[in-house]
Motif scaffolding. Structure first.
Motif: not given
Lengths: 313, 294, 401
Positions: A53, A234-235, A238, A241, A282, A285
């Motif tokens: 992560f 973090q983004s 993300g 991923i 999102g 995702f």
């Protein structure tokens, strides 16, 4: 396999002709760097089944290292990229050896925590420029004579590195090492019972993935001429991923496609729909997880395999 | 002014007090996460989004419908809990049989949808929610002025946390829930409607997050980003406490709030990351967490 | 095989789409890169883009016989996004002029791109005075306000009103630290004392612990060296914890939108410095009314600044008869600016737009007679007084001997 080869050749031709087609080279370079990052990440997630992560930590720290060396210490681009890669590899070794001890969700949480620490260091360290980031990173001359200032020259350099990385990953996956990694991914207990030291293999996969991610980051620093906290954010973790998931984990071309889609979306969707980009990403995702789990390329491969299956007698 | 290590005692006590307030939030939020993970094995990354929704429910309830704080305390968690149940029934149940990482990714995507939509509709500047008049004013503790509202937050959090713990660990309902986690088909064979139970569990966990959101709205500006930075911290708290343990998350929530407060006295810039340092240490040294039963 | 081809086709289509809008051959292209959705979205934001379009329309829609088009983008408070977008517009869209929205860090990054691409940039939103010092370039103009002017206005007013000892709550990034440095200098220059500071992570959720430290220092003044939601949050918390009973808050940067969201009961009595206020004179009131009709709120100084900056650029282009950046920059640094934003404003060698600044005090609820009647003028500072002399840190403007 001939179909594969033809496809790759066509794509390669397309990539070589990009500047002639009037496509913005800086955008393509961004795409290549991000795709490289996604491919590196896929090595870990798709072939190693380890969900990290905080992979942006490797991407960004290499970028900062390269950027700083070129700006403050006037290193040549080649040496600086090498240094950045080494930094990412070392960091990967540290994080990997700490994280490998645990599995699944705990592994993910450790990588998350350590990535937050890296973010903090990048925020507070005096040479990173904090919230402003490193600005005005010069491109210099590669190997002393190739002027990287020209977008065209840099584009071909980045393309060459990308192709090299792509082929390298293929080689690794098809090698004996890669086979063992696949075995560990499919059934860890059995692999252990066969006598393999799984932690060693996992760690090597992790370090490889981190190193290649660092290479992508170092290149990105030179392409854009700046490094900011977004690169360790973090983004960014993300995003990678999402790209891998969307394109198809465990395929070679999947991450590239995923990267292309996400980068293009973020670039051009934000002009059209402004803030809805986050919500749309999102939604993608969610759609991927619910029905598209093998990703676009994975689904295509499965569809083709079903078509080719001979009818029962 | 008496000092310890060069820092006035009043400052230390003040920070510890504030740490306790923050800790109460962490405890309440991590409680919801622990309930969901402990009973459903789902890592609910959308927890921060539900926290934000709770705060928005209170804010919009006040602005559009004139619902006051006290009613919101009850209504907002209920409303958001219902949303949670819908999410569980429609989306989450598809990933139960799969690798738990898919649950994480699904809820991560949901969080993005929620945050992005709220951001687009309401902007990022945030709006203020008034402190209810009954709780306005401050109490002079000598070393600091403690706003009454913050004391109230501590009180409510502790009350809710320990009630939930009691229900899960000490009542028959809780026993049924715990049994359903370990062996759902068997419990179902006993005539218990397990899917309904699971949906209700998710709804309750989410409602706890929303309650935290309502409690938080008079303290921070209500904006679309409220939950996103908080959720990562809360995850760290749950991991430190032990991912299946209700008591663990409550205690570590309070403890870490205090640790964070202390860090703010000594090295304020690090207050954002000290919890991650602790988490990394715990995961390396005592992987199941302080109270965990893996 | 067909499916792989399909994938290739998808990629090609994406890439073709990625080549973006073609160069609009004979247009004058104006860009606005700003925080459209984040912490500073209300300060300039989408309304700011509208205002730029008004300026273009009021100018006539064309200059030198060429149509004027306006592009806008959201930098999301990330220097890389802002700089990348600026570069892309310069390379692909024939950008002639850029307006830089809020966020000092993003503007510093964009100024560097301006220097490389030779495209004039007007920094409307940011505060960091380094934009006309270490980070100055031949193509950037710092238009609306800067940290030096803010300190000279607000800090001076407060020190003179009796606030001699200061403790700072500083947002931990370039803008916050530069603002604190400027204020500290002013405080010491007026016989005051700086007792200390605490650096707060940007976007902190809870300021209470930092405020307790501030209170423990025993200082008379709480210097809020932050902006946007950080400012509103910290002020709210200071009230809640009774800090404002013993310390006077100093709003080193506040926009009218902040005061509106805080409300007069909380914000009354605050001193703040601004370049522009909607209720100053008939001309500003007309603009205010026009803005209010469309957006249901009064404009901030940044929005008025964006309007003025666009007109200033277009006038300069018309005056020299070309969009050649060097000629236009020379004209910009020569001519005076007279419009609803400023009278007698001029652009200095280091890029600072020198104009009057106003020290305001927020009215009490009783003093406020109509919506958005928030400020009363305490002092009008001349541009020279507000922005101070040339420091010599910018190579383009050596300090006078």
């Amino acid at each position: 396999m001939r179909a594969n080869a033809i496809l790759y050749a066509l794509l390669g031709l397309f990539a070589l002709c990009v500047p002639l087609l009037g496509i913005y080279p800086v955008f393509m370079m961004q795409l290549l760097c991000v795709a490289m990052f996604a491919c590196a990440y896929n090595l870990l997630l798709g072939f190693g089944r380890m969900l990290s992560f905080g992979h942006a930590a490797f991407f960004g720290s290499a970028a900062y290292a390269t950027g700083w060396l070129v700006t403050a210490h006037a290193w040549g681009p080649g040496a600086a990229i090498l240094a950045g890669v080494v930094v990412a590899a070392l960091l990967g070794l540290v994080v990997g050896s700490l994280a490998i001890r645990r599995q699944g969700i705990y592994f993910a949480m450790i990588t998350l925590a350590l990535a937050q620490l890296v973010y903090f260091v990048c925020l507070e360290a005096p040479f990173t420029g904090g919230e402003n980031g490193l600005q005005g990173v010069p491109r210099g001359k590669l190997l002393g004579f190739l002027p990287l200032k020209s977008d065209l020259v840099l584009y071909y350099v980045v393309l060459a590195v990308f192709i090299a990385v792509f082929l390298f990953i293929r080689r690794v996956v098809h090698s004996p090492f890669g086979q063992v990694l696949k075995a560990i991914r499919d059934n860890e207990a059995r692999a252990t019972s066969l006598g393999y030291e799984i932690n060693r293999y996992k760690l090597l996969a992790f370090v490889l993935s981190a190193t290649l991610a660092g290479l992508a980051g170092s290149l990105k620093a030179l392409v854009f001429g700046f490094v900011t906290l977004s690169d360790v954010d973090q983004s960014t973790s993300g995003d990678v991923i999402l790209m891998t998931l969307l394109g198809g984990t465990g395929t070679f071309f999947g991450p590239v496609l995923g990267a292309a889609v996400v980068v293009t979306l973020q670039q051009y969707l934000s002009d059209l729909v402004g803030g809805w980009v986050t919500a749309i990403i999102g939604a993608i995702f969610v759609a991927c997880v619910l029905s598209f789990r093998s990703g676009v390329v994975g689904e295509l491969l499965a569809w083709r395999a079903r078509r080719v299956k001979p009818a029962p007698p | 002014m008496t000092t310890v290590l060069g820092i006035p005692v009043a400052v230390i006590l003040g920070q510890l007090m504030l740490g306790l307030v923050n800790g109460s939030f962490y405890a309440l939020l991590s409680l919801g996460l622990a309930v969901i993970f402990g009973l459903m094995r789902v890592v609910n990354f959308a927890h921060g989004a539900f926290y934000t929704l709770g705060a928005f429910a209170a804010l919009l309830g006040l602005q559009w419908l004139g619902i006051n704080y006290w009613v919101s305390l009850l209504l907002a968690p209920l409303a958001v809990g219902l949303v949670g149940i819908v999410v569980e029934r429609l989306l989450l149940r598809h990933v139960y049989g799969l690798d738990p990482l898919y649950g994480l990714l699904l809820t991560f995507g949901l969080a993005l949808i929620c945050q992005g939509s709220l951001h687009q509709v309401f902007g990022a500047t945030g709006q203020s929610y008034p402190v209810p008049p009954a709780l306005a004013g401050a109490v002079n503790l000598g070393f600091m002025f403690l706003p009454l509202y913050r004391a109230w937050v501590i009180f409510v959090s502790l009350l809710v946390c320990f009630s939930t713990w009691f229900v899960i660990e000490r009542t028959r309902l809780g026993a049924t829930l715990r049994a359903a986690t370990e062996n759902a088909p068997l419990v179902q064979a006993f005539g218990v409607n397990v899917p309904l139970l699971v949906a209700a569990t998710y709804g309750s966990g989410v409602a706890l997050a929303a309650l935290a959101g309502v409690l938080a709205s008079p303290i921070v500006l209500v904006n679309s980003h409220m939950g996103s930075s908080l959720v990562i911290v809360v995850f760290a708290v749950v991991v430190i406490g032990g991912m299946g343990s209700i008591l663990g998350s409550i205690v570590s929530g309070l403890l870490l709030g205090v640790v964070e407060g202390f860090t703010k006295v000594i090295y304020p810039e690090a207050s954002n990351v000290v919890i991650f340092v602790v988490m990394a240490l715990v995961l390396i040294l005592r992987p199941t967490g302080l109270f965990g039963k893996d | 095989m067909k499916l792989r081809m399909l994938t290739l086709a998808i990629l090609a289509a994406l890439a073709a789409a990625a080549s973006g809008p073609t160069l609009a051959a004979d247009e004058v292209v104006i860009g606005d890169i700003d925080d459209m959705s984040g912490v500073y979205a209300d300060v300039m934001g989408a309304a700011g883009v509208e205002v730029v379009k008004w300026a273009v329309a009021d100018f006539g829609g064309t200059v030198l016989g060429r149509k004027i088009s306006v592009l806008s983008a959201d930098h999301q408070n990330k220097p890389d996004i802002g700089a990348a977008k600026f570069r892309e517009w310069a390379d692909q869209n024939g950008l002639n002029f850029l307006l830089g929205g809020s966020n000092t860090g993003v503007n510093i990054a964009m100024a560097k791109v301006a220097a490389v691409k030779h495209v004039p940039i007007f920094n409307i939103g940011p505060g960091g005075a380094s934009l006309t010092n270490e980070d100055c370039t031949a193509y950037s103009v710092h238009y609306t306000y800067d940290t030096v002017a803010l300190a000279n206005g607000t800090a001076t007013a407060i020190v003179n009103a009796g606030g001699k000892t200061w403790f700072y709550l500083t947002a931990d990034y370039a803008f916050g630290t530069q603002l604190q440095a400027a204020a500290s200098k002013v405080v010491e220059g007026h016989g005051g004392k700086n007792l200390g500071a605490v650096r707060v992570p940007l976007g902190a959720a809870d300021f209470s612990s930092f405020l307790l430290q501030a209170q423990a220092s025993g200082a008379q003044v709480l210097g809020l060296s932050n902006a946007g939601t950080d400012f509103s949050n910290s002020l709210k918390a200071a009230n809640e914890f009774g800090i404002t009973k013993t310390m006077k808050p100093a709003a080193l940067l506040a926009f009218i939108t902040d005061i509106h969201s805080l409300g007069l009961p909380t914000a009354q009595g605050l001193y703040l410095t601004t370049a522009w206020y909607w209720d100053l004179n008939p001309e500003t009131r007309t603009f205010g009314k026009r803005f209010y009709a469309k957006f249901n709120r009064e404009p901030t100084m940044d929005q008025a600044g964006a309007y003025s900056a666009t007109l200033t650029y277009l006038r300069a282009v018309k005056a020299v008869g070309t969009t050649d950046p060097d000629k236009v920059m020379a004209e910009l640094k020569r001519a005076k600016i007279n419009d609803l934003f400023t009278t007698g404003g001029y652009i200095r060698a280091d890029g600072a737009m020198i104009h009057d600044m106003y020290v305001m005090q927020v009215k009490t609820p009783q003093e406020s007679k109509y919506p958005w009647d928030y400020y009363k003028v305490v002092k009008k500072m001349s541009g020279e007084e507000a922005f101070g002399p040339i420091t010599g840190l910018c190579p383009l403007a050596p300090a006078p001997k």
